[in-house]
Design a protein around this motif. Sequence first.
Motif, PDB file in Angstrom:
ATOM      1  N   ALA A   1       0.817  -1.214   0.000  1.00 62.50           N
ATOM      2  CA  ALA A   1       0.000   0.000   0.000  1.00 62.50           C
ATOM      3  C   ALA A   1       0.849   1.260   0.000  1.00 62.50           C
ATOM      4  O   ALA A   1       0.453   2.287  -0.578  1.00 62.50           O
ATOM      5  N   TYR A   2       2.014   1.214   0.635  1.00 62.07           N
ATOM      6  CA  TYR A   2       2.884   2.380   0.638  1.00 62.07           C
ATOM      7  C   TYR A   2       3.247   2.797  -0.779  1.00 62.07           C
ATOM      8  O   TYR A   2       3.290   3.984  -1.108  1.00 62.07           O
ATOM      9  N   GLU A   3       3.538   1.816  -1.642  1.00 64.72           N
ATOM     10  CA  GLU A   3       3.962   2.129  -2.999  1.00 64.72           C
ATOM     11  C   GLU A   3       2.805   2.598  -3.872  1.00 64.72           C
ATOM     12  O   GLU A   3       2.940   3.554  -4.629  1.00 64.72           O
ATOM     13  N   VAL A   4       1.670   1.934  -3.780  1.00 61.23           N
ATOM     14  CA  VAL A   4       0.572   2.259  -4.679  1.00 61.23           C
ATOM     15  C   VAL A   4      -0.051   3.616  -4.334  1.00 61.23           C
ATOM     16  O   VAL A   4      -0.691   4.244  -5.185  1.00 61.23           O
ATOM     17  N   THR A   5       0.140   4.090  -3.097  1.00 64.19           N
ATOM     18  CA  THR A   5      -0.415   5.390  -2.695  1.00 64.19           C
ATOM     19  C   THR A   5       0.630   6.504  -2.722  1.00 64.19           C
ATOM     20  O   THR A   5       0.377   7.611  -2.240  1.00 64.19           O
ATOM     21  N   ARG A   6       1.769   6.245  -3.289  1.00 64.42           N
ATOM     22  CA  ARG A   6       2.864   7.214  -3.275  1.00 64.42           C
ATOM     23  C   ARG A   6       2.482   8.534  -3.932  1.00 64.42           C
ATOM     24  O   ARG A   6       3.010   9.599  -3.569  1.00 64.42           O
TER      25      ARG A   6
ATOM     26  N   MET B   1      -8.829   8.942  -6.260  1.00 62.25           N
ATOM     27  CA  MET B   1      -7.906   7.897  -6.692  1.00 62.25           C
ATOM     28  C   MET B   1      -8.567   6.569  -6.363  1.00 62.25           C
ATOM     29  O   MET B   1      -9.053   6.359  -5.256  1.00 62.25           O
ATOM     30  N   THR B   2      -8.622   5.672  -7.339  1.00 62.17           N
ATOM     31  CA  THR B   2      -9.308   4.390  -7.169  1.00 62.17           C
ATOM     32  C   THR B   2      -8.296   3.263  -7.328  1.00 62.17           C
ATOM     33  O   THR B   2      -7.662   3.123  -8.377  1.00 62.17           O
ATOM     34  N   ILE B   3      -8.125   2.478  -6.271  1.00 59.26           N
ATOM     35  CA  ILE B   3      -7.164   1.379  -6.265  1.00 59.26           C
ATOM     36  C   ILE B   3      -7.926   0.063  -6.276  1.00 59.26           C
ATOM     37  O   ILE B   3      -8.703  -0.233  -5.356  1.00 59.26           O
TER      38      ILE B   3
ATOM     39  N   ALA C   1     -14.769   6.404 -12.798  1.00 59.85           N
ATOM     40  CA  ALA C   1     -13.379   6.403 -12.316  1.00 59.85           C
ATOM     41  C   ALA C   1     -12.422   6.824 -13.433  1.00 59.85           C
ATOM     42  O   ALA C   1     -12.524   6.361 -14.568  1.00 59.85           O
ATOM     43  N   LYS C   2     -11.494   7.705 -13.074  1.00 57.33           N
ATOM     44  CA  LYS C   2     -10.512   8.212 -14.035  1.00 57.33           C
ATOM     45  C   LYS C   2      -9.075   7.964 -13.579  1.00 57.33           C
ATOM     46  O   LYS C   2      -8.203   7.720 -14.397  1.00 57.33           O
ATOM     47  N   ASN C   3      -8.853   8.068 -12.278  1.00 55.99           N
ATOM     48  CA  ASN C   3      -7.515   7.910 -11.718  1.00 55.99           C
ATOM     49  C   ASN C   3      -7.420   6.536 -11.068  1.00 55.99           C
ATOM     50  O   ASN C   3      -7.649   6.367  -9.879  1.00 55.99           O
ATOM     51  N   LEU C   4      -7.077   5.528 -11.867  1.00 55.24           N
ATOM     52  CA  LEU C   4      -7.125   4.131 -11.449  1.00 55.24           C
ATOM     53  C   LEU C   4      -5.729   3.539 -11.310  1.00 55.24           C
ATOM     54  O   LEU C   4      -4.815   3.870 -12.072  1.00 55.24           O
ATOM     55  N   ARG C   5      -5.593   2.614 -10.344  1.00 53.13           N
ATOM     56  CA  ARG C   5      -4.404   1.806 -10.175  1.00 53.13           C
ATOM     57  C   ARG C   5      -4.832   0.386  -9.812  1.00 53.13           C
ATOM     58  O   ARG C   5      -5.894   0.211  -9.226  1.00 53.13           O
ATOM     59  N   PHE C   6      -3.968  -0.573 -10.148  1.00 54.99           N
ATOM     60  CA  PHE C   6      -4.248  -1.965  -9.790  1.00 54.99           C
ATOM     61  C   PHE C   6      -3.101  -2.500  -8.958  1.00 54.99           C
ATOM     62  O   PHE C   6      -1.929  -2.338  -9.302  1.00 54.99           O
ATOM     63  N   LEU C   7      -3.460  -3.177  -7.852  1.00 58.28           N
ATOM     64  CA  LEU C   7      -2.474  -3.741  -6.935  1.00 58.28           C
ATOM     65  C   LEU C   7      -2.686  -5.234  -6.800  1.00 58.28           C
ATOM     66  O   LEU C   7      -3.805  -5.691  -6.525  1.00 58.28           O
ATOM     67  N   CYS C   8      -1.609  -6.010  -6.978  1.00 58.05           N
ATOM     68  CA  CYS C   8      -1.705  -7.467  -6.834  1.00 58.05           C
ATOM     69  C   CYS C   8      -0.411  -8.016  -6.242  1.00 58.05           C
ATOM     70  O   CYS C   8       0.606  -7.321  -6.180  1.00 58.05           O
TER      71      CYS C   8
ATOM     72  N   HIS D   1      -6.280  -1.328 -21.201  1.00 58.66           N
ATOM     73  CA  HIS D   1      -6.306  -0.141 -20.335  1.00 58.66           C
ATOM     74  C   HIS D   1      -4.877   0.343 -20.071  1.00 58.66           C
ATOM     75  O   HIS D   1      -4.372   0.234 -18.955  1.00 58.66           O
ATOM     76  N   PRO D   2      -4.235   0.898 -21.079  1.00 63.85           N
ATOM     77  CA  PRO D   2      -2.843   1.335 -20.911  1.00 63.85           C
ATOM     78  C   PRO D   2      -2.675   2.482 -19.919  1.00 63.85           C
ATOM     79  O   PRO D   2      -1.555   2.763 -19.488  1.00 63.85           O
ATOM     80  N   ASP D   3      -3.784   3.123 -19.536  1.00 68.05           N
ATOM     81  CA  ASP D   3      -3.725   4.244 -18.591  1.00 68.05           C
ATOM     82  C   ASP D   3      -3.792   3.788 -17.135  1.00 68.05           C
ATOM     83  O   ASP D   3      -3.728   4.630 -16.223  1.00 68.05           O
ATOM     84  N   VAL D   4      -3.913   2.492 -16.894  1.00 69.61           N
ATOM     85  CA  VAL D   4      -4.033   1.974 -15.523  1.00 69.61           C
ATOM     86  C   VAL D   4      -2.728   1.275 -15.141  1.00 69.61           C
ATOM     87  O   VAL D   4      -2.448   0.168 -15.605  1.00 69.61           O
ATOM     88  N   PRO D   5      -1.912   1.897 -14.284  1.00 71.32           N
ATOM     89  CA  PRO D   5      -0.650   1.266 -13.882  1.00 71.32           C
ATOM     90  C   PRO D   5      -0.882   0.060 -12.973  1.00 71.32           C
ATOM     91  O   PRO D   5      -1.832   0.037 -12.185  1.00 71.32           O
ATOM     92  N   ILE D   6       0.001  -0.915 -13.084  1.00 68.23           N
ATOM     93  CA  ILE D   6      -0.061  -2.150 -12.301  1.00 68.23           C
ATOM     94  C   ILE D   6       1.083  -2.142 -11.287  1.00 68.23           C
ATOM     95  O   ILE D   6       2.236  -1.876 -11.640  1.00 68.23           O
TER      96      ILE D   6
END
Length: 211
Positions: free
Chosen positions: A43-48, A128-130, A154-161, A176-181
Amino acid sequence: MSQKHLTIIDHPLVQHKLTIMRQKDVSTAGFRRLLREISLLLAYEVTRELELTTTRIETPICEMDAPMLEGKKLALISILRAGNGLLDGILEMIPSARVGFVGLYRDPETLQPVQYYNKVPKELDARMTIVVDPMLATGNSLVAAIDLLKQAGAKNLRFLCLLAAPEGVERMRQAHPDVPIFTAALDERLDDHGYIVPGLGDAGDRMFGTK
């Protein structure tokens, strides 16, 4: 390691805990505990990139302008059911986050996602949507979930796995090239049944003891 579309979180504690989780003899309780612990680190990284503003406060010594989070509370979206394992840990660190759920299961024959539930927070366009799910395998379920979230605004998306397969990363890059993994590891490949190799098995089964 970071590319434009993919960030591998290689912190030593993340890698150590992931190695333990991969082992087949880890108990259900142990797997669940490790998943909660590793989710805090991820979570620290994805919310940076959360935006900050300043507010005037008074310390015991003097007044100062101090940083605080700006804007709407972020949204966490769990892809049921395994996503809840990551969700619980992240909520310990960000208890004010708004939470949503997307229910998808993978048809064992076609490997395509089938939706059975969708409940997400309001005003996703301002948050921001994770999206969280331990495994990015074929990518079909994730693409379907992102489609639903974009339709909801949702516009500001991230995916965490926890783990990603090259096939799933490529599927997301195309759809979805605009959604970082963000992931702890990029594994070798998928097997004939759509499981990640070497992987850690079915994360939901290992988390809930439903092998």
